[in-house]
Write a protein that holds these residues in place. Structure first.
Motif, short mmCIF file in Angstrom:
data_model
loop_
_atom_site.label_atom_id
_atom_site.label_comp_id
_atom_site.label_asym_id
_atom_site.label_seq_id
_atom_site.Cartn_x
_atom_site.Cartn_y
_atom_site.Cartn_z
N GLN A 163 1.00 -1.24 -0.15
CA GLN A 163 -0.11 -0.06 0.08
C GLN A 163 0.74 1.17 0.14
N PRO A 164 0.26 2.37 -0.54
CA PRO A 164 1.11 3.64 -0.59
C PRO A 164 1.51 3.92 0.88
N ARG A 165 2.76 4.40 1.29
CA ARG A 165 3.27 4.43 2.53
C ARG A 165 2.73 6.01 3.25
N ARG A 166 2.54 5.73 4.33
CA ARG A 166 2.08 6.95 5.28
C ARG A 166 3.37 7.27 6.33
N THR A 167 3.49 8.78 6.16
CA THR A 167 4.55 9.27 6.95
C THR A 167 4.19 10.17 8.09
N ASP A 168 2.78 10.23 8.08
CA ASP A 168 2.31 11.29 8.90
C ASP A 168 2.04 10.61 10.44
N ARG A 169 3.17 9.89 11.04
CA ARG A 169 2.97 9.22 12.41
C ARG A 169 4.22 9.18 12.99
N PRO A 170 4.17 8.83 14.20
CA PRO A 170 5.69 8.44 14.81
C PRO A 170 6.24 7.30 14.47
N LEU A 171 7.39 6.98 14.70
CA LEU A 171 7.99 5.61 14.29
C LEU A 171 7.19 4.47 14.90
N THR A 172 6.76 3.56 14.04
CA THR A 172 5.76 2.63 14.64
C THR A 172 6.13 0.89 14.58
N ILE A 173 6.01 0.35 15.57
CA ILE A 173 6.31 -1.09 15.77
C ILE A 173 4.95 -2.02 15.67
N VAL A 174 4.97 -3.05 14.81
CA VAL A 174 3.83 -3.62 14.75
C VAL A 174 4.04 -5.11 14.75
N SER A 175 2.95 -5.77 15.28
CA SER A 175 2.94 -7.29 15.71
C SER A 175 1.60 -7.77 15.39
N THR A 176 1.30 -9.00 14.66
CA THR A 176 0.02 -9.49 14.60
C THR A 176 0.03 -10.80 14.84
N MET A 177 -0.61 -11.17 15.90
CA MET A 177 -0.48 -12.57 16.29
C MET A 177 -2.04 -12.88 17.05
N ARG A 178 -2.06 -14.37 17.38
CA ARG A 178 -3.20 -14.67 18.36
C ARG A 178 -2.51 -14.60 19.67
N LEU A 179 -3.40 -13.65 20.50
CA LEU A 179 -2.99 -13.66 21.95
C LEU A 179 -3.17 -14.67 22.92
N ALA A 180 -2.31 -15.82 22.52
CA ALA A 180 -2.11 -16.89 23.31
C ALA A 180 -0.62 -17.04 23.68
N ARG A 181 -0.44 -18.20 24.72
CA ARG A 181 0.82 -18.30 25.47
C ARG A 181 1.95 -18.72 24.19
N ARG A 182 1.55 -19.61 23.34
CA ARG A 182 2.24 -19.98 22.37
C ARG A 182 2.96 -18.96 21.71
N LYS A 183 2.17 -18.06 21.18
CA LYS A 183 2.80 -16.86 20.35
C LYS A 183 3.58 -15.79 21.27
N ARG A 184 3.62 -15.78 22.61
CA ARG A 184 4.29 -14.96 23.68
C ARG A 184 3.89 -13.55 23.58
N PRO A 185 2.58 -13.20 23.60
CA PRO A 185 2.27 -11.66 23.55
C PRO A 185 2.78 -10.92 24.71
N MET A 186 2.96 -11.73 25.90
CA MET A 186 3.14 -10.86 27.19
C MET A 186 4.65 -10.69 27.15
N ALA A 187 5.50 -11.61 26.28
CA ALA A 187 7.08 -11.04 26.08
C ALA A 187 7.17 -10.01 25.41
N MET A 188 6.02 -9.41 24.67
CA MET A 188 6.26 -8.03 23.86
C MET A 188 6.48 -6.89 24.97
N LEU A 189 5.86 -6.89 25.96
CA LEU A 189 5.67 -5.87 26.70
C LEU A 189 7.13 -5.46 27.28
N PRO A 190 7.86 -6.22 27.73
CA PRO A 190 9.28 -5.85 28.29
C PRO A 190 10.19 -5.57 27.00
#
Length: 356
Positions: A163-190
């Protein structure tokens, strides 16, 4: 060819196997093949234009009537392709009941948790095992040394992700996952906290963790408790189109799962032009090379440090983004469909030999 795709999980349930089986069916039909999906997931008899046979089950286990119906139905197909996670009784039944079936493993067993693959192999009998990545194939080969293990990758269509890039935002980190233990969503916070501490405080940051699942409420409470709510967003489940728009305004993708069998979400992010920082233990390493499409790491601290380094090095960040946007991965649907059709041709049961 008349092709049966058998998967315990399917649309309208959303997940990696569900979407990949659906996309495979779509591409096979576009190529002129007759495809039907068999599943125990409740829903309509047509999903996204794909004929679906929904069989009765109780607590995720097919009822005897479902197995009888499956056995009768599969006789009319040239190819039966069964899609298995770590627990997939319908797929295993279908493999056992079919002549010369394919059985693809979509999950990566944990080295610390015994998985009865030898017993499953004995149950399904004469089957061609395949895996969605070389990483999974190696694990299968270790447990089934007498079996040849093939690889049938998951696929992606890069175009909709660019898609066309958008630059009107802060530096952005993304991750997409099922929020289940095996995917380690809680590890993302630290990990995010360390990134924030290593990026100069004057540089605005935004992090978006997309998905839903059994740990959703736990993650939401942890974000609030850690005081991350002013820059960490939890939008829940998004459609593919919404994720494509999000990636157009993002800079880096994180994949913290240590048991990632393939990493479709990471592959889509890579097609969108995002550098991918992922654990080296999973299947993501088959389309991410260190310093080229992103970085492969071994610890959470290393993931945070690599991400912070990217976010503070504009030249490096831009170089990887441009490479990912302009270079297709090997796992395009054109290549993956050809891979599947070659496997199907090798497994196809001649009509004269098919049980009547």
């Amino acid at each position: 060819m008349r092709i049966a795709l058998v998967s315990d999980c399917y649309l309208p349930r959303l997940g990696g196997i569900e979407l990949q089986v659906h996309d495979l069916a779509v591409h096979l039909i576009r190529a002129g093949h007759d495809v039907t999906v068999f599943t125990i997931t409740e829903g309509s008899s047509v999903a996204g234009g794909i004929p679906v046979v929904r069989l009765p089950a109780l607590a995720g286990v097919p009822l005897p009537a479902a197995v009888d119906r499956l056995h009768a139905a599969l006789r009319r197909f040239d190819v039966v392709h069964c899609h298995s996670s770590l627990v997939s009784p319908l797929a295993w039944h279908a493999a056992r009941l079919s002549d010369n079936p394919l059985l693809t493993l979509h999950s990566l067993p944990s080295p610390s948790t015994p998985w009865p693959v030898a017993q499953i192999d004995r149950y399904v009998g004469n089957v061609q095992w395949t895996a969605v990545s070389e990483t999974v194939a190696r694990v299968l080969q270790k447990h089934l040394p007498q079996r040849p293990i093939g690889v049938l990758h998951n696929g992606v269509d890069p175009a909709p992700w660019r898609q066309p890039r958008r630059t009107d935002r802060p530096l952005t980190i993304v991750s997409t996952m099922r929020l289940a233990r095996r995917k380690r969503p809680m590890a993302m916070l630290p990990i995010l906290e360390q990134i924030r501490s290593e990026v100069p405080s004057g540089v605005p940051l935004r992090a978006v963790l997309v998905g839903d699942g059994p740990q959703a409420a736990t993650v939401t409470r942890a974000v609030r408790r850690r005081g991350l709510g002013d820059w960490v967003e939890l939008p829940g489940r998004l459609t593919r189109f919404e994720i494509q728009q999000l990636y157009a305004s993002a800079d880096v993708y994180l994949a913290p799962a240590e048991l990632e069998s393939f990493g479709v979400a990471a592959l889509e992010a890579r097609c969108a032009g995002l550098p991918v920082v992922a654990m080296a233990s999973g299947g993501v390493r088959e389309f991410v090379r260190a310093g080229s499409e992103g970085y492969l790491v071994h610890t959470d601290s290393e993931m945070a440090a690599s991400t912070a380094s990217l976010l503070t090095n504009a030249a490096d960040l831009s170089r990887i983004q441009e490479f990912n946007r302009s270079t297709d991965p090997v796992m395009t649907w054109t290549n993956v469909l050809a891979q599947h059709l070659a496997a199907y041709s090798a497994q196809r049961v001649p009509a004269a030999l098919r049980t009547i």
